[in-house]
Design a protein around this motif. Structure first.
Motif, PDB file in Angstrom:
ATOM      1  N   LEU A 172       0.844  -1.181   0.000  1.00 17.10           N
ATOM      2  CA  LEU A 172       0.000   0.000   0.000  1.00 17.10           C
ATOM      3  C   LEU A 172       0.890   1.245   0.000  1.00 17.10           C
ATOM      4  O   LEU A 172       1.924   1.267   0.666  1.00 17.10           O
ATOM      5  N   ALA A 182       6.111   1.543   6.627  1.00 18.13           N
ATOM      6  CA  ALA A 182       5.968   2.971   6.951  1.00 18.13           C
ATOM      7  C   ALA A 182       5.886   3.209   8.467  1.00 18.13           C
ATOM      8  O   ALA A 182       6.624   4.042   9.006  1.00 18.13           O
ATOM      9  N   ILE A 183       5.008   2.466   9.122  1.00 15.27           N
ATOM     10  CA  ILE A 183       4.786   2.711  10.551  1.00 15.27           C
ATOM     11  C   ILE A 183       5.993   2.222  11.361  1.00 15.27           C
ATOM     12  O   ILE A 183       6.566   2.981  12.156  1.00 15.27           O
ATOM     13  N   PRO A 222      -4.842  -1.643   9.547  1.00 17.76           N
ATOM     14  CA  PRO A 222      -5.243  -2.846   8.804  1.00 17.76           C
ATOM     15  C   PRO A 222      -6.093  -2.489   7.584  1.00 17.76           C
ATOM     16  O   PRO A 222      -6.547  -1.349   7.468  1.00 17.76           O
ATOM     17  N   ALA A 236      -4.241  -5.461   1.035  1.00 19.03           N
ATOM     18  CA  ALA A 236      -3.980  -4.293   1.878  1.00 19.03           C
ATOM     19  C   ALA A 236      -5.232  -3.430   2.043  1.00 19.03           C
ATOM     20  O   ALA A 236      -5.252  -2.495   2.835  1.00 19.03           O
TER      21      ALA A 236
HETATM   22  N1  GLN Z   1       1.175  -0.317   7.506  1.00 15.46           N
HETATM   23  C1  GLN Z   1       1.183   0.101   6.147  1.00 15.46           C
HETATM   24  C2  GLN Z   1       0.743   1.541   6.038  1.00 15.46           C
HETATM   25  O1  GLN Z   1       0.137   2.060   6.927  1.00 15.46           O
HETATM   26  C3  GLN Z   1       0.315  -0.802   5.279  1.00 15.46           C
HETATM   27  C4  GLN Z   1      -1.114  -0.832   5.704  1.00 15.46           C
HETATM   28  C5  GLN Z   1      -1.958  -1.756   4.830  1.00 15.46           C
HETATM   29  O2  GLN Z   1      -1.429  -2.391   3.906  1.00 15.46           O
HETATM   30  N2  GLN Z   1      -3.229  -1.829   5.112  1.00 15.46           N
HETATM   31  O3  GLN Z   1       0.988   2.208   5.070  1.00 15.46           O
END
Ligand code: GLN
Length: 279
Positions: free
Chosen positions: A90, A122-123, A186, A208
């Motif tokens: 994502l 990212a997080i 999520p 995602a």
């Molecule tokens: N943790 C990642 C983000 O926040 C991916 C989240 C996801 O794929 N839902 O960008």
């Protein structure tokens, strides 16, 4: 063809494709020429070489087929850091920065943190970067996402502080591990709303985005299982979608979480929820 002519051509090509055709044309051309946007303006009368022009036209075609700009240039900024992104993850969103900021306000030295569904990392990577004195575990069901996340951790110099594990939620975590903070953004789109999404978003990994029939599948599952993996007094933090606050609050209260806090995004939408487990 001169630089300014190529920009005009690009802007015309992208006219009905994106909100800012001229800007995207400039950014794509700058990417082809390996310079930043400001230089394009300074060098507007310079000739674009044939090979570069061909490359630019190729990228315009990609963009015309609704491939997101970030997948074409393979990067996105998040929390002031440059992340590599491709179609396996994502594209990190600005809203998610709110979750990271709220976590950073609350973490304490030596905390052990879990990021569920890390995607591009990212997080996990930004927490680790801005709060060095903690240990982060980052899980994702997608092996390819884990590879991207590891690459981003390495790029930011935090690979030694993050354990990356290919795992369906908690499944492959080492036994007896208890966290101070569980964080997740999520997938939360309702399944029957996925087809209504912007074409660009539909190019992102379906795993995602897809939050099950009601969009709440992963919140329910994570909240049910989290207590087995949390220290007493530990916290949980989620990004949430529009209109999901009430139900997620109910799940949390039912499973022993309290001190629930909601943080809004810049558009005034409830975007982040944080709660404490017992104590
Ligand atoms: N943790 C990642 C983000 O926040 C991916 C989240 C996801 O794929 N839902 O960008």
């Amino acid at each position: 063809m001169k630089i300014y002519e190529a920009i005009n051509l690009g802007a015309k090509e992208l006219k009905n494709i994106c909100e800012n055709p001229k800007l995207e044309a400039e950014l794509l051309l700058a990417y082809c020429l390996g310079m930043d946007r400001i230089n394009l303006i300074i060098k507007r009368e310079d000739e674009v070489e044939e090979g570069e022009l061909a490359k630019f036209l190729g990228l315009l075609n990609m963009r015309k087929s609704h491939i997101p700009y970030q997948y074409i240039v393979k990067k996105q900024h998040f929390m002031g850091l440059e992340f590599f992104v491709d179609e396996n993850v994502l594209i990190p969103r600005p809203e998610t920065e709110i979750l990271v900021e709220e976590v950073l306000k609350r973490v304490e030295r030596g905390n052990v943190i879990l990021d569920i569904g890390t995607g591009s990392g990212a997080i996990a990577v930004s927490i680790s970067k801005y709060f060095a004195d903690c240990t982060v575990y980052a899980v994702d069901i997608s092996k390819k996402a884990i590879e991207v996340a590891k690459y981003n951790a390495e790029k930011q110099g935090v690979l030694d502080r993050i354990f990356f594990i290919e795992s369906d939620l908690f499944r492959n975590l080492p036994p007896n591990l208890k966290f101070d903070f569980i964080v997740s953004n999520p997938p939360y789109i309702k399944r029957n709303e996925i087809e209504l999404l912007q074409e660009e978003v539909k190019k992102e990994p379906i795993v995602a985005l897809d939050g099950g029939e009601d969009g709440l599948f992963f919140y329910k599952k994570i909240i049910k299982e989290a207590p087995f993996y949390m220290k007493s007094g530990g916290k949980i933090g989620f990004e949430i979608g529009y209109g999901q606050k009430e139900e997620i609050t109910n799940f949390l209260e039912k499973d022993g979480f309290k001190d629930i806090e909601i943080i809004k995004d810049l558009a005034g939408i409830d975007r982040v929820i944080i709660a404490k487990y017992k104590l």
